[in-house]
Design a protein around this motif. Structure first.
Motif: not given
Length: 338
Positions: A135, A139, A155, A158, A214-215
């Motif tokens: 992660y 974010k 999400w 993400k 992306v997270s």
């Protein structure tokens, strides 16, 4: 366009059988032939040490673990191989189910915890890897504690993942074993509807998380630890989260090894010595230091920074049951992920 369910075994055989043998003297008969689903860059140095230890030429044929397993089933007693080194437990489970692996002595089996070896006593894990959530703290300040949360609206778009990668497919197989096909298919459809971003490899997923593309990302733990060792932990934005309470996203899978039935007596003896070598302190330290995987034998500790394996809360699963890759691929194709 959907990809084929599996590549041709004929093409596999053509590719793997052309891999040059190790050893200085190419016309010297190999004392041991290994089919390896582990990448040559990862295990090549160990194979060279094994060759010295055995004092015989070792020939290695590299390929995809699942396809090599299928190839060995096709070859049966006619195989030239004496040992199968697999990237994951499922490929070994497939051979065990068909009676293609020779039993290992209790002295070898006892080197590894029961959860990381065959219930039938015919293969052992040599290194372990844990599925984690990577992660980006900017974010996702608080990452979820379950992969089931990834289908939630917050999400959407993400999450990064590698649907064609063997480790993701092994995780999906584990979810099928733990929660059943219907629940797994429902989760996959939910994830697909949430528009995750697909990448080819785990390291690409980690890069995407690190750069904020992306997270969150689904991957194996050692990609982060290898990157941290190479670049410095303070240079990496991404962090990883070990999932608690037996969540299927926290699967602990193993790379493992088994002796093949059909090998002659001498090669079988070399194969047993090779298994014991891979469980030795020297080999286990290689996995800990060089690949950042979890050592499973010889009392070797994991690399600095890794939480102890016995402190994690992975799902309880018979790793030999991760053998139904064909069914997993069919499910992934059905939901449009591959």
């Amino acid at each position: 366009m959907r990809r084929p369910l599996a590549r041709s075994l004929t093409a596999l055989a053509a590719a793997t059988l052309l891999i040059p043998a190790l050893g200085a003297c190419s016309d010297e008969p190999a004392g041991l032939v290994i089919y390896s689903g582990r990448n040559e860059n990862l295990v090549g140095p160990l194979i060279e040490k094994l060759e010295d230890s055995l004092n015989t030429r070792v020939e290695v044929r590299y390929g995809d673990s699942a396809e090599l397993s299928a190839q060995l089933l096709e070859e049966g007693d006619e195989t030239e191989a004496g040992l199968f080194l697999s990237q994951d437990a499922g490929a070994l489970g497939a051979l065990s189910k068909e009676g293609r692996l020779a039993p290992l002595p209790s002295s070898t089996l006892d080197e590894v915890a029961p959860s990381h070896r065959s219930a039938a006593g015919d293969w052992v894990g040599v290194s372990g890897r844990v599925r984690v959530l990577a992660y980006n703290p900017d974010k996702a300040a608080t990452p979820p504690d379950s992969v089931h949360d990834l289908v939630k609206p917050e999400w959407k778009g993400k999450v990064g993942y590698a649907p064609t990668n063997a480790s993701f497919q092994a995780f999906v197989t584990g979810m099928r074993v733990l929660e059943g096909d219907d629940a797994t298919r429902t989760w996959l459809k939910g994830l697909k509807a949430n528009k995750p971003k697909a990448y080819e490899k785990n390291d690409e997923v980690l890069r995407a998380v690190d750069e904020g593309e992306v997270s969150l990302g689904l991957l194996n733990h050692y990609y982060w630890f290898a990157k941290a060792a190479e670049e410095g932990e303070d240079k990496i934005k991404a962090r990883i989260h070990f999932l608690p309470e037996g969540d299927p996203g926290g699967l602990v899978n193993v790379a493992g090894v088994g002796k093949l039935k059909g090998a002659d007596k001498k090669q079988s003896e070399y194969a047993q010595k090779a298994v014991d070598f891979l469980l030795s302190a020297e080999s286990q330290k290689h996995f800990a230091d060089e690949t950042k995987e979890y050592p499973l034998a010889a009392g070797v500790k994991a690399a600095n920074g890794l939480p102890p394996l016995d402190s994690l809360q992975p799902p309880k699963i018979d790793l030999g049951r991760l053998d139904s890759l064909k069914e997993t691929l069919a499910m992934l194709q059905d939901v449009g992920m591959v």
